[in-house]
Design an enzyme around this catalytic site. Structure first.
Site: not given
Length: 343
Positions: A196, A209
């Site tokens: 996610m 990320c």
């Protein structure tokens, strides 16, 4: 029916008011969300399964523990010929021993460090020689190997950024490039495990990320290129499963934090102070103790991507809070998500 539904004003669509608690700081926000039928629950039970695996060959990277370990056992039970790539096979890792203890001709552990080009090429030859008909290729590749870390940008060394990228991003690219000839021959599948956090950034997780955003872009480019060749590419974006993957123990978090603090430039230590630093580490400890310990939604998503006649482009195995947050951060103007999640 769908066109009529989408043409109706939002006030007529089935929706519900949601009280959303920001898990970073405990603040609650009330949103009116439409439509209820777009929740992740609608994608957890998959239909349109293809024929049985019937000995199709699959390589999974990162099978020492976590998702990869569970996937290897599950896909083997479904009838696949599973090659389980393990970083620690040569060191007799416990996960490797458990997989080997099944003593099955359809489950073979192989030494595989995705950062090492020689090991990747050796894995290609090992698998090629293990196929009944190498000219028919290998059915699937699951790029699962990955590492994680934490720390705000000023707390994170360049070496850490490079280390995480070498495994998560370049390891995925390296392994995929090496196995594409076999995958093309089978008109098979590539399944990349992203996160996610490959769709929405999170504070104190920038190295992770960056790599997961990179996997998303790489997967999209590859999907476009492989489409005319019959190879299907899917991305699985798990939510918070840290508790299930054993990435962090309290001892590991404290060890990382100690090294991080010791290595900080003096000006950074002075400007932020130890109190601020310790508060951030405490938040990370809380986060690492949260999340689901049931990985079945991730396992089911990967299985569908490998077996369905028409696999999805993206799978979102995550709880409702993270799914809703992802929709807000990817579909709403940045000013709105900033207002909700940045304080």
């Amino acid at each position: 029916m769908l066109a009529a539904r989408l043409s109706r004003p939002l006030s007529q669509l089935p929706g519900k008011a949601l009280s959303v608690r920001d898990r970073e700081n405990g603040t609650r926000h009330t949103l009116l969300f439409y439509p209820a039928s777009f929740s992740p629950d609608t994608r957890r039970t998959y239909a349109s399964q293809a024929d049985a695996a019937s000995g199709k060959a699959i390589l999974i990277t990162g099978c020492d523990s976590g998702f990869g370990f569970s996937l290897a056992k599950h896909l083997h039970s479904k009838g696949f010929l599973v090659f389980a790539g393990c970083l620690m096979k040569d060191k007799g890792d416990a996960g490797v021993k458990e997989l080997d203890s099944l003593k099955s001709d359809r489950l073979r552990t192989i030494q595989l460090n995705v950062c090492n080009s020689e090991e990747v090429e050796k894995a290609v030859e090992t698998i090629r020689s293990g196929l009944k008909d190498p000219e028919k290729g290998m059915w699937g590749l699951v790029n699962n190997a990955g590492i994680s870390t934490f720390g705000e940008v000023e707390f994170t060394s360049m070496e850490t950024y490079k280390e995480v990228a070498e495994v998560n991003l370049w390891g995925t690219v390296r392994t995929t490039k090496s196995f594409l000839p076999l995958l093309r021959r089978a008109k098979g599948r590539v399944v990349n495990i992203s996160s996610m956090l490959g769709r929405m950034a999170n504070p104190a997780r920038s190295p992770y990320c960056i790599t997961k955003f990179g996997i998303e872009a790489f997967s999209d480019c590859l999907r476009y290129e492989m489409h005319p060749l019959g190879v299907k590419v899917s991305v699985v974006e798990p939510g918070n499963f840290i508790a299930a993957t054993s990435l962090y123990s309290p001892e590991r978090i404290q060890a990382i934090a100690k090294k991080m603090w010791d290595d900080l430039p003096e000006v950074v230590r002075k400007d932020y102070g130890r109190k601020y630093f310790d508060e951030k580490i405490a938040k990370m400890e809380t986060y690492c103790n949260s999340g689901s310990t049931d990985t079945s939604s991730v396992i089911n998503a990967v299985t569908h991507a490998l077996t369905a006649a028409t696999p999805y482009t993206r799978y979102h195995p995550m709880d409702y809070y993270w799914w809703l947050r992802m929709q807000i951060m990817t579909h709403f103007p940045g000013a709105i998500s900033d207002k909700i999640y940045i304080h």
